[in-house]
Design a protein around this motif. Structure first.
Motif, PDB file in Angstrom:
ATOM      1  N   UNK A   1       0.313  -1.346  -0.085  1.00  0.00           N
ATOM      2  CA  UNK A   1      -0.015  -0.468   0.280  1.00  0.00           C
ATOM      3  C   UNK A   1       0.933   0.892  -0.165  1.00  0.00           C
ATOM      4  N   UNK A   2       2.502   1.144   0.959  1.00  0.00           N
ATOM      5  CA  UNK A   2       3.568   2.500   0.232  1.00  0.00           C
ATOM      6  C   UNK A   2       4.054   2.343  -0.716  1.00  0.00           C
ATOM      7  N   UNK A   3       3.707   1.891  -1.649  1.00  0.00           N
ATOM      8  CA  UNK A   3       4.462   1.892  -3.862  1.00  0.00           C
ATOM      9  C   UNK A   3       4.194   3.686  -4.348  1.00  0.00           C
ATOM     10  N   UNK A   4       2.579   3.441  -3.658  1.00  0.00           N
ATOM     11  CA  UNK A   4       1.936   5.171  -4.197  1.00  0.00           C
ATOM     12  C   UNK A   4       3.784   6.358  -4.155  1.00  0.00           C
ATOM     13  N   UNK A   5       4.158   6.073  -2.731  1.00  0.00           N
ATOM     14  CA  UNK A   5       5.050   7.051  -1.715  1.00  0.00           C
ATOM     15  C   UNK A   5       6.172   6.848  -2.598  1.00  0.00           C
ATOM     16  N   UNK A   6       6.580   5.210  -3.072  1.00  0.00           N
ATOM     17  CA  UNK A   6       7.697   4.983  -3.446  1.00  0.00           C
ATOM     18  C   UNK A   6       7.662   5.818  -5.053  1.00  0.00           C
ATOM     19  N   UNK A   7       6.055   5.700  -5.534  1.00  0.00           N
ATOM     20  CA  UNK A   7       5.921   6.356  -7.091  1.00  0.00           C
ATOM     21  C   UNK A   7       6.558   7.999  -7.105  1.00  0.00           C
ATOM     22  N   UNK A   8       5.879   8.663  -5.949  1.00  0.00           N
ATOM     23  CA  UNK A   8       6.085  10.004  -5.409  1.00  0.00           C
ATOM     24  C   UNK A   8       7.445  10.217  -5.456  1.00  0.00           C
TER      25      UNK A   8
ATOM     26  N   UNK B   1       5.791  -7.487 -17.648  1.00  0.00           N
ATOM     27  CA  UNK B   1       5.134  -6.229 -18.667  1.00  0.00           C
ATOM     28  C   UNK B   1       4.349  -5.361 -18.340  1.00  0.00           C
ATOM     29  N   UNK B   2       4.816  -4.923 -17.343  1.00  0.00           N
ATOM     30  CA  UNK B   2       4.711  -3.269 -16.923  1.00  0.00           C
ATOM     31  C   UNK B   2       6.612  -2.920 -17.164  1.00  0.00           C
ATOM     32  N   UNK B   3       7.151  -3.368 -16.182  1.00  0.00           N
ATOM     33  CA  UNK B   3       8.899  -3.322 -16.110  1.00  0.00           C
ATOM     34  C   UNK B   3       9.521  -3.565 -17.180  1.00  0.00           C
ATOM     35  N   UNK B   4       9.146  -4.342 -17.646  1.00  0.00           N
ATOM     36  CA  UNK B   4      10.211  -5.504 -18.816  1.00  0.00           C
ATOM     37  C   UNK B   4      11.000  -5.720 -18.105  1.00  0.00           C
TER      38      UNK B   4
ATOM     39  N   UNK C   1       5.267   2.075 -12.539  1.00  0.00           N
ATOM     40  CA  UNK C   1       7.000   1.038 -13.246  1.00  0.00           C
ATOM     41  C   UNK C   1       6.722   2.172 -14.835  1.00  0.00           C
ATOM     42  N   UNK C   2       6.265   3.774 -14.799  1.00  0.00           N
ATOM     43  CA  UNK C   2       6.328   5.124 -15.790  1.00  0.00           C
ATOM     44  C   UNK C   2       7.587   5.283 -15.247  1.00  0.00           C
ATOM     45  N   UNK C   3       7.565   5.086 -14.281  1.00  0.00           N
ATOM     46  CA  UNK C   3       9.235   6.249 -14.298  1.00  0.00           C
ATOM     47  C   UNK C   3      10.083   5.292 -14.500  1.00  0.00           C
ATOM     48  N   UNK C   4      10.958   6.232 -15.751  1.00  0.00           N
ATOM     49  CA  UNK C   4      11.640   5.526 -15.825  1.00  0.00           C
ATOM     50  C   UNK C   4      13.086   4.526 -15.156  1.00  0.00           C
ATOM     51  N   UNK C   5      13.237   5.236 -14.188  1.00  0.00           N
ATOM     52  CA  UNK C   5      14.290   5.498 -13.391  1.00  0.00           C
ATOM     53  C   UNK C   5      14.010   4.496 -12.428  1.00  0.00           C
ATOM     54  N   UNK C   6      13.295   3.936 -12.310  1.00  0.00           N
ATOM     55  CA  UNK C   6      12.623   2.913 -10.942  1.00  0.00           C
ATOM     56  C   UNK C   6      12.570   1.144 -11.684  1.00  0.00           C
ATOM     57  N   UNK C   7      13.256   0.521 -11.000  1.00  0.00           N
ATOM     58  CA  UNK C   7      13.344  -0.898 -11.360  1.00  0.00           C
ATOM     59  C   UNK C   7      12.752  -1.536  -9.950  1.00  0.00           C
TER      60      UNK C   7
ATOM     61  N   UNK D   1      13.798  12.374 -10.445  1.00  0.00           N
ATOM     62  CA  UNK D   1      14.013  11.716 -11.607  1.00  0.00           C
ATOM     63  C   UNK D   1      15.374  11.503 -11.895  1.00  0.00           C
ATOM     64  N   UNK D   2      16.200  11.721 -11.475  1.00  0.00           N
ATOM     65  CA  UNK D   2      17.575  11.164 -11.445  1.00  0.00           C
ATOM     66  C   UNK D   2      18.513  10.114 -10.851  1.00  0.00           C
ATOM     67  N   UNK D   3      17.651   9.780  -9.553  1.00  0.00           N
ATOM     68  CA  UNK D   3      17.619   8.872  -8.445  1.00  0.00           C
ATOM     69  C   UNK D   3      17.484   7.710  -9.558  1.00  0.00           C
ATOM     70  N   UNK D   4      18.244   6.795  -9.100  1.00  0.00           N
ATOM     71  CA  UNK D   4      18.304   4.820  -9.695  1.00  0.00           C
ATOM     72  C   UNK D   4      17.556   4.553  -8.144  1.00  0.00           C
ATOM     73  N   UNK D   5      15.932   4.306  -8.458  1.00  0.00           N
ATOM     74  CA  UNK D   5      15.505   3.460  -6.967  1.00  0.00           C
ATOM     75  C   UNK D   5      14.729   2.246  -7.641  1.00  0.00           C
ATOM     76  N   UNK D   6      14.924   1.464  -6.045  1.00  0.00           N
ATOM     77  CA  UNK D   6      15.215  -0.031  -6.837  1.00  0.00           C
ATOM     78  C   UNK D   6      13.899  -0.676  -5.472  1.00  0.00           C
ATOM     79  N   UNK D   7      12.414  -1.281  -6.589  1.00  0.00           N
ATOM     80  CA  UNK D   7      11.301  -1.166  -5.396  1.00  0.00           C
ATOM     81  C   UNK D   7      12.035  -3.153  -4.584  1.00  0.00           C
ATOM     82  N   UNK D   8      12.365  -2.999  -3.878  1.00  0.00           N
ATOM     83  CA  UNK D   8      12.680  -4.084  -2.432  1.00  0.00           C
ATOM     84  C   UNK D   8      11.475  -5.649  -2.754  1.00  0.00           C
ATOM     85  N   UNK D   9      11.683  -5.921  -3.322  1.00  0.00           N
ATOM     86  CA  UNK D   9      10.759  -7.456  -2.871  1.00  0.00           C
ATOM     87  C   UNK D   9       8.791  -7.481  -3.636  1.00  0.00           C
TER      88      UNK D   9
END
Length: 354
Positions: free
Chosen positions: A190-197, A294-297, A248-254, A203-211
């Motif tokens: 439920x906190x994923x939108x916080x990562x999106x924000x 399908x979203x991140x590729x 996944x629409x933010x290209x700096x997130x994996x 946008x210059x940061x490299x962000x890795x969503x764990x798990x």
């Protein structure tokens, strides 16, 4: 699915010694070592939120070191690993110093990188980053454990909600970006939108969503009411799907394909020595993996075993095979698997600068 030809980088493992260094669970480990208390009884006496999170406690009650990981990896061709901070109770840079001194790379996989602990919201975060970087040239990232769940029956790892939205966190995050360090974010789903924000603000940061965002209760009931029935679990899945697609629409997130065997997702915990077989794992995690792919590729997924945290549910080899089978069916030939199990970790953690 055979991934034997890939020289794997396991991008999410933990090492600890609760007797020799300060962990949040060190006191419990030391207590159970000295008390003549059967493990089964100790487990029953533990708070339910802890039982549900860890599943089976043996991995937390003693050291987990490079030789232990090598034994768990078995015949899986793991060339190197990325160590992710975990519940260090002292000065965070000391964990970095400790782990880089462990005997990696002798008859064990090499240590490719470290993601050290720290929160941008904490005073002195800039100084902490410098301490991590001074402790080891292998520090290529920082992880903040900000997972907090509204169900009070689920174990939280942050003092309150909205940790990623605080002014102190957002301002402190700039110091991490300036040093070109990746950010490992561990949240509940439920906190994923916080990562999106956060990704949109930096946008210059490299962000890795764990798990894949840890959707607690998606496979079975946990806490006081989370995932209590099929309808509730369907709601968790649908919200997770929507939030993952937005992120996944933010290209700096994996996204890290890791932690999918964490007990807190609601997996039934098998008897010790009987890892959940691959077909059962595929049935459970398949929908999550297919949506993530399908979203991140293939270019923005990274595999990690999350051992030993995932060990109560299955083995490293079963976990890797289940992930590889689903992704191969969804993404096509073996080239995407080489990205997920090796090349993406090299790129995202910038292993060429080690």
């Amino acid at each position: 699915m055979d991934i034997g030809d890939i020289r794997i980088i396991d991008a999410h493992i933990h090492q600890w010694d609760p007797f020799g260094n300060p962990r949040e669970f060190s006191r419990t480990a030391k207590l159970l070592r000295t008390l003549p208390l059967p493990l089964g009884l100790a487990v029953r006496l533990a708070p339910r939120r802890d039982r549900e999170f860890i599943g089976e406690p043996s991995a937390y009650l003693g050291p987990y070191l490079p030789a232990d990981y090598r034994a768990d990896a078995g015949a899986l061709p793991v060339e190197s690993v990325v160590h992710i901070e975990v519940e260090w109770a002292g000065p965070k840079a000391e964990e970095t110093r400790w782990v880089t001194a462990l005997p990696f790379g002798v008859d064990t996989p090499a240590l490719a990188a470290v993601s050290g602990g720290g929160s941008p919201a904490d005073p002195g975060f800039t100084e902490l980053l410098e301490a991590h970087l001074s402790a080891s040239p292998l520090v290529h990232g920082i992880r903040s454990m900000v997972a907090h769940h509204p169900d009070t029956g689920i174990r939280s790892f942050a003092g309150g909600p909205n940790a990623l939205r605080s002014r102190a966190f957002l301002d402190g995050f700039a110091a991490l970006v300036e040093r070109d360090l990746a950010f490992d974010a561990w949240v509940y789903s439920h906190q994923i939108p916080e990562v999106t924000a956060l990704a949109q603000r930096y946008p210059e940061a490299t962000i890795i969503l764990n798990h894949l965002g840890t959707p607690a209760g998606i496979f079975g009931p946990v806490g006081k009411h989370t995932g209590r029935d099929a309808e509730a679990r369907a709601v968790i899945l649908e919200r997770w799907r929507t939030d993952i697609a937005d992120l996944a629409e933010s290209p700096n997130v994996v996204a890290k394909v890791s932690g999918l065997m964490m007990p807190i997702l609601g997996h039934p915990v098998p008897r010790a020595g009987n890892p959940t077989p691959v077909p059962e794992l595929i049935d459970r995690i398949g929908p999550l993996l297919r949506h993530a792919a399908g979203t991140f590729g293939a270019d923005r997924l990274i595999w990690g075993s999350n051992f030993p945290v995932d060990r109560p549910i299955t083995s490293i080899t079963h976990s890797a095979e289940a992930v590889a089978t689903v992704l191969a069916e969804h993404l096509g030939d073996s080239a995407p698997l080489e990205k997920v199990f090796r090349a993406n970790a090299q790129r995202i953690y910038r292993l060429d600068r080690a």
